[in-house]
Design a protein around this motif. Structure first.
Motif, PDB file in Angstrom:
ATOM      1  N   ASN A  65       0.827  -1.205   0.000  1.00  0.00           N
ATOM      2  CA  ASN A  65       0.000   0.000   0.000  1.00  0.00           C
ATOM      3  C   ASN A  65       0.863   1.256   0.000  1.00  0.00           C
ATOM      4  O   ASN A  65       0.473   2.278  -0.581  1.00  0.00           O
ATOM      5  CB  ASN A  65      -0.909   0.018   1.234  1.00  0.00           C
ATOM      6  N   ASP A  66       2.021   1.189   0.654  1.00  0.00           N
ATOM      7  CA  ASP A  66       2.910   2.354   0.701  1.00  0.00           C
ATOM      8  C   ASP A  66       3.384   2.727  -0.696  1.00  0.00           C
ATOM      9  O   ASP A  66       3.500   3.909  -1.029  1.00  0.00           O
ATOM     10  CB  ASP A  66       4.122   2.064   1.601  1.00  0.00           C
ATOM     11  N   ALA A  67       3.664   1.713  -1.516  1.00  0.00           N
ATOM     12  CA  ALA A  67       4.107   1.980  -2.887  1.00  0.00           C
ATOM     13  C   ALA A  67       3.002   2.649  -3.692  1.00  0.00           C
ATOM     14  O   ALA A  67       3.243   3.623  -4.414  1.00  0.00           O
ATOM     15  CB  ALA A  67       4.539   0.676  -3.561  1.00  0.00           C
ATOM     16  N   VAL A  68       1.769   2.145  -3.563  1.00  0.00           N
ATOM     17  CA  VAL A  68       0.659   2.736  -4.316  1.00  0.00           C
ATOM     18  C   VAL A  68       0.375   4.159  -3.830  1.00  0.00           C
ATOM     19  O   VAL A  68       0.162   5.071  -4.639  1.00  0.00           O
ATOM     20  CB  VAL A  68      -0.610   1.868  -4.214  1.00  0.00           C
ATOM     21  N   ASN A  69       0.391   4.364  -2.521  1.00  0.00           N
ATOM     22  CA  ASN A  69       0.169   5.716  -1.998  1.00  0.00           C
ATOM     23  C   ASN A  69       1.163   6.709  -2.582  1.00  0.00           C
ATOM     24  O   ASN A  69       0.812   7.852  -2.885  1.00  0.00           O
ATOM     25  CB  ASN A  69       0.259   5.712  -0.471  1.00  0.00           C
ATOM     26  N   LEU A  70       2.407   6.266  -2.749  1.00  0.00           N
ATOM     27  CA  LEU A  70       3.419   7.138  -3.357  1.00  0.00           C
ATOM     28  C   LEU A  70       3.138   7.336  -4.844  1.00  0.00           C
ATOM     29  O   LEU A  70       3.181   8.467  -5.344  1.00  0.00           O
ATOM     30  CB  LEU A  70       4.814   6.541  -3.150  1.00  0.00           C
ATOM     31  N   LEU A  71       2.840   6.264  -5.546  1.00  0.00           N
ATOM     32  CA  LEU A  71       2.678   6.342  -7.002  1.00  0.00           C
ATOM     33  C   LEU A  71       1.435   7.124  -7.425  1.00  0.00           C
ATOM     34  O   LEU A  71       1.385   7.641  -8.540  1.00  0.00           O
ATOM     35  CB  LEU A  71       2.642   4.938  -7.605  1.00  0.00           C
ATOM     36  N   VAL A  72       0.424   7.208  -6.563  1.00  0.00           N
ATOM     37  CA  VAL A  72      -0.784   7.963  -6.914  1.00  0.00           C
ATOM     38  C   VAL A  72      -0.769   9.376  -6.329  1.00  0.00           C
ATOM     39  O   VAL A  72      -1.686  10.162  -6.568  1.00  0.00           O
ATOM     40  CB  VAL A  72      -2.075   7.239  -6.447  1.00  0.00           C
ATOM     41  N   SER A 126       7.523  13.397  -1.401  1.00  0.00           N
ATOM     42  CA  SER A 126       8.913  13.452  -0.943  1.00  0.00           C
ATOM     43  C   SER A 126       9.099  12.611   0.311  1.00  0.00           C
ATOM     44  O   SER A 126      10.041  11.811   0.420  1.00  0.00           O
ATOM     45  CB  SER A 126       9.312  14.907  -0.676  1.00  0.00           C
ATOM     46  N   SER A 127       8.188  12.777   1.278  1.00  0.00           N
ATOM     47  CA  SER A 127       8.281  12.034   2.534  1.00  0.00           C
ATOM     48  C   SER A 127       8.137  10.535   2.308  1.00  0.00           C
ATOM     49  O   SER A 127       8.917   9.731   2.845  1.00  0.00           O
ATOM     50  CB  SER A 127       7.190  12.531   3.489  1.00  0.00           C
ATOM     51  N   MET A 128       7.156  10.136   1.487  1.00  0.00           N
ATOM     52  CA  MET A 128       6.924   8.708   1.237  1.00  0.00           C
ATOM     53  C   MET A 128       8.079   8.081   0.464  1.00  0.00           C
ATOM     54  O   MET A 128       8.428   6.918   0.699  1.00  0.00           O
ATOM     55  CB  MET A 128       5.609   8.511   0.493  1.00  0.00           C
ATOM     56  N   SER A 129       8.692   8.829  -0.454  1.00  0.00           N
ATOM     57  CA  SER A 129       9.817   8.281  -1.217  1.00  0.00           C
ATOM     58  C   SER A 129      11.014   8.022  -0.305  1.00  0.00           C
ATOM     59  O   SER A 129      11.748   7.044  -0.488  1.00  0.00           O
ATOM     60  CB  SER A 129      10.203   9.220  -2.353  1.00  0.00           C
ATOM     61  N   ILE A 130      11.201   8.877   0.682  1.00  0.00           N
ATOM     62  CA  ILE A 130      12.287   8.673   1.652  1.00  0.00           C
ATOM     63  C   ILE A 130      12.021   7.415   2.471  1.00  0.00           C
ATOM     64  O   ILE A 130      12.935   6.617   2.735  1.00  0.00           O
ATOM     65  CB  ILE A 130      12.432   9.909   2.555  1.00  0.00           C
ATOM     66  N   ASP A 131      10.752   7.222   2.869  1.00  0.00           N
ATOM     67  CA  ASP A 131      10.403   6.018   3.637  1.00  0.00           C
ATOM     68  C   ASP A 131      10.635   4.749   2.812  1.00  0.00           C
ATOM     69  O   ASP A 131      11.154   3.746   3.319  1.00  0.00           O
ATOM     70  CB  ASP A 131       8.931   6.080   4.072  1.00  0.00           C
ATOM     71  N   ILE A 132      10.251   4.796   1.546  1.00  0.00           N
ATOM     72  CA  ILE A 132      10.443   3.629   0.676  1.00  0.00           C
ATOM     73  C   ILE A 132      11.928   3.370   0.442  1.00  0.00           C
ATOM     74  O   ILE A 132      12.373   2.220   0.365  1.00  0.00           O
ATOM     75  CB  ILE A 132       9.667   3.821  -0.651  1.00  0.00           C
ATOM     76  N   ASP A 133      12.695   4.441   0.351  1.00  0.00           N
ATOM     77  CA  ASP A 133      14.144   4.280   0.183  1.00  0.00           C
ATOM     78  C   ASP A 133      14.748   3.602   1.414  1.00  0.00           C
ATOM     79  O   ASP A 133      15.659   2.782   1.292  1.00  0.00           O
ATOM     80  CB  ASP A 133      14.790   5.650  -0.056  1.00  0.00           C
ATOM     81  N   LYS A 134      14.227   3.931   2.591  1.00  0.00           N
ATOM     82  CA  LYS A 134      14.695   3.278   3.821  1.00  0.00           C
ATOM     83  C   LYS A 134      14.328   1.796   3.814  1.00  0.00           C
ATOM     84  O   LYS A 134      15.118   0.944   4.247  1.00  0.00           O
ATOM     85  CB  LYS A 134      14.087   3.969   5.042  1.00  0.00           C
ATOM     86  N   CYS A 135      13.120   1.491   3.313  1.00  0.00           N
ATOM     87  CA  CYS A 135      12.730   0.080   3.170  1.00  0.00           C
ATOM     88  C   CYS A 135      13.698  -0.652   2.254  1.00  0.00           C
ATOM     89  O   CYS A 135      14.072  -1.806   2.500  1.00  0.00           O
ATOM     90  CB  CYS A 135      11.313  -0.024   2.589  1.00  0.00           C
ATOM     91  N   ASN A 136      14.110   0.035   1.189  1.00  0.00           N
ATOM     92  CA  ASN A 136      15.040  -0.587   0.248  1.00  0.00           C
ATOM     93  C   ASN A 136      16.400  -0.814   0.889  1.00  0.00           C
ATOM     94  O   ASN A 136      17.039  -1.839   0.658  1.00  0.00           O
ATOM     95  CB  ASN A 136      15.192   0.297  -0.995  1.00  0.00           C
ATOM     96  N   ASP A 137      16.851   0.130   1.713  1.00  0.00           N
ATOM     97  CA  ASP A 137      18.109  -0.058   2.441  1.00  0.00           C
ATOM     98  C   ASP A 137      18.015  -1.260   3.375  1.00  0.00           C
ATOM     99  O   ASP A 137      18.957  -2.051   3.502  1.00  0.00           O
ATOM    100  CB  ASP A 137      18.457   1.199   3.242  1.00  0.00           C
TER     101      ASP A 137
END
Length: 577
Positions: free
Chosen positions: A297-304, A312-323
């Motif tokens: 859901n986090d990915a979709v929330n960012l993409l929409v 910006s905030s959600m992309s940073i969170d997703i980047d942390k998930c990727n780390d």
């Protein structure tokens, strides 16, 4: 590890010569075209100049009229609609595309991504129960559902209808849905069956636009999402996918959607051209990481998202998930490699089956791929989940992994997949028996050639043939991917020019400068993880190189360089005393 070079046969000589003449290009480039099935001027024009006119009529897809009729009914009756998709890149981009485009037409539309660990892939009973509680009457399922026969019966009992938009191979029985859109249906005559899940969603919306006489430009504005799905789901970039990827990349590079713009930013790719490779290795993993570590859901929330600060905030969170994902990936891969290195029996097997209950379920597929690359043999990585062993399997070129797992089916609770990748679940007490049965099947059926990594080579050329015009035309072969891979070349009998050296933090890469024996042409290149080859380069003997050609831009200056994939040294005896 030794690699085998498979040099493709040269295309039909007359066709190669014809294309070379009518396109005014050299025969090496026209041969690449013929190898890709491009044989006439008109086919070359379509290949080099993709057009929206090359997209097929969406109503050629079986059930498309039914799907649009049901969608129109939902709009007319103001039904409560859910857009449903898997938690991987194809699923989340599909949901983002369809949800964003249809949102203006509904007062009550939402999206739903199943929880990876509680619901697994595909349509879930838990999801259907939730839709019933929320009084949803229509679900648009994307990138899944074509085998959900029992779940469609269950949904119908709950008063819920589905429009299924899938691209996977159906079973013998199709689910009883309002419509089943899938170009792989045996009774579907759609001209291109290789669409991604997001691609099928795009065709669904394209049909909606056509029915309502809407401006298709509004739909094309979402093609960056389609390009991300095509690249990440590894579907062939040929036919309709080539058109969608071409224009999707154009959008991604000029005016990406808010969410993708911020993913590009956190990935450090601002200010440079984004390619299919960048999607595969930079953008896709970040989108995937949300579902692997936290929630899709986090990915979709960012993409929409259409809000700059939120994106910006959600992309940073997703980047942390990727780390976090990379950390799990790195640690578990090393643990797996250590298990094999410290066990002679494991080292000498034809297959790899490893189980550790604490390994993170979200990355074991990646770990299976990495071990397959290292030992080049069929690999199964298992962890514990809900009292069972669950895992991912990966194969090598030419070996049917699915058949190998099917031979052990009596030991499994369930499994699924295809020739090169699969998932499976079994009782923990069955792991030893599965390990032995799987090894026995692999040992009896795999050939020695299948255990040697292969490099598919397009053609042999000389270093003198690599020039600006050659590369300028080669760039127009893009986007590269399955069905249109980046061309791989071989040049024989080159020498080290005397300036090659080890580079990199650990001195494990090579920066090379090579001179061709016949022409005296000199070219530079980079050879990753080949630092150990330096001594062989410096013996003064000729050698053969296998490589792709890429553009190196540094301080605003562009130069061509070879990206070496392998080297061979067959001429030592000619130069020995």
């Amino acid at each position: 590890m030794e690699k085998r070079w498979n040099i493709k046969e040269t295309g039909d000589k007359e066709k190669v010569e014809h294309l070379s003449k009518v396109l005014n290009i050299d025969r090496f480039l026209s041969n690449l075209l013929v190898q890709r099935g491009v044989e006439t001027f008109d086919e070359a024009k379509a290949f080099f100049r993709p057009s929206y006119e090359h997209l097929h009529d969406p109503f050629l897809m079986k059930d498309m009229n039914k799907a649009i009729d049901r969608l129109e009914q939902a709009i007319e009756k103001d039904e409560k609609v859910v857009v449903y998709g898997d938690y991987d890149v194809d699923g989340t981009t599909s949901v983002s595309l369809v949800y964003s485009f249809l949102k203006p037409y509904f007062k009550n539309i939402s999206f739903y991504i199943p929880n990876r660990y509680e619901e697994g892939y595909g349509i879930s009973y838990k999801g259907i129960d939730y839709f019933a509680e929320e009084k949803c009457t229509l679900v648009i399922a994307l990138d899944c559902g074509i085998k959900a026969v029992d779940k469609m019966i269950y949904a119908k009992e709950k008063g819920i209808e589905f429009i299924i938009c899938d691209h996977h191979t159906p079973g013998d029985i199709l689910p009883e849905a309002a419509a089943c859109l899938d170009p792989k249906r045996p009774d579907c005559n759609y001209p291109d069956e290789n669409l991604s899940g997001c691609g099928v969603g795009f065709k669904f919306l394209q049909a909606f636009c056509k029915r309502r006489n809407l401006d298709h430009a509004k739909l094309y504005d979402y093609l960056d999402l389609v390009a991300v799905s095509i690249a990440s789901d590894i579907v062939p970039i040929a036919g309709e996918n080539r058109v969608l990827a071409h224009f999707g990349l154009e959008k991604l590079n000029t005016n990406p959607s808010m969410g993708l713009k911020h993913i590009i930013k956190v990935a450090g790719m601002q200010g440079r051209e984004i390619t299919i490779s960048d999607i595969v290795f930079k953008i896709g993993p970040r989108i995937n990481a949300a579902g692997r570590i936290d929630s899709g859901n986090d990915a979709v929330n960012l993409l929409v998202s259409t809000n700059e600060a939120n994106a910006s905030s959600m992309s940073i969170d997703i980047d942390k998930c990727n780390d976090t994902r990379k950390g799990f990936d790195r640690d578990i891969t090393q643990q797996a490699l250590d298990l094999i290195a410290n066990d002679a029996d494991l080292r000498n097997r034809k297959s790899t089956v490893l189980y550790e209950p604490q390994w993170h379920k979200g990355v074991i597929g990646i770990v299976a791929s990495r071990l397959t690359e290292t030992y080049y043999r069929p690999t199964v990585i298992l962890t514990e989940s809900k009292g069972f062993a669950t895992g991912s399997a990966r194969s090598v070129e030419g070996f049917d992994l699915y058949k190998a797992i099917d031979a052990c089916s009596d030991l499994l609770e369930n499994f699924g997949g295809h020739m090169y990748a699969a998932g499976l679940t079994l009782k923990i007490e069955n792991i030893p028996a599965f390990k032995e049965r799987f090894e026995q099947y692999v040992a009896e059926t795999i050939t020695p050639d299948q255990m040697i990594p292969q490099i598919e080579v397009d053609e042999e050329i000389g270093l003198k043939d690599i020039n600006d015009k050659f590369f300028r035309i080669l760039k127009q072969f893009r986007p590269f991917g399955p069905g249109n891979l980046r061309p791989v070349f071989v040049t024989k009998r080159v020498f080290d020019y005397g300036t090659s050296k080890k580079v990199g933090k650990d001195q494990d890469h090579l920066k090379v400068e090579l001179i061709e024996e016949k022409s005296g042409s000199i070219k530079q290149g980079i050879a990753f993880s080949m630092g150990d080859y330096l001594d062989k380069l410096q013996t003064g003997n000729p050698f053969d190189v296998c490589y792709t050609i890429e553009e190196n831009v540094y301080n605003g200056r562009s130069t061509l360089q070879m990206m070496l994939k392998d080297m061979k040294f067959p001429y030592a005896e000619e130069y020995s005393d």
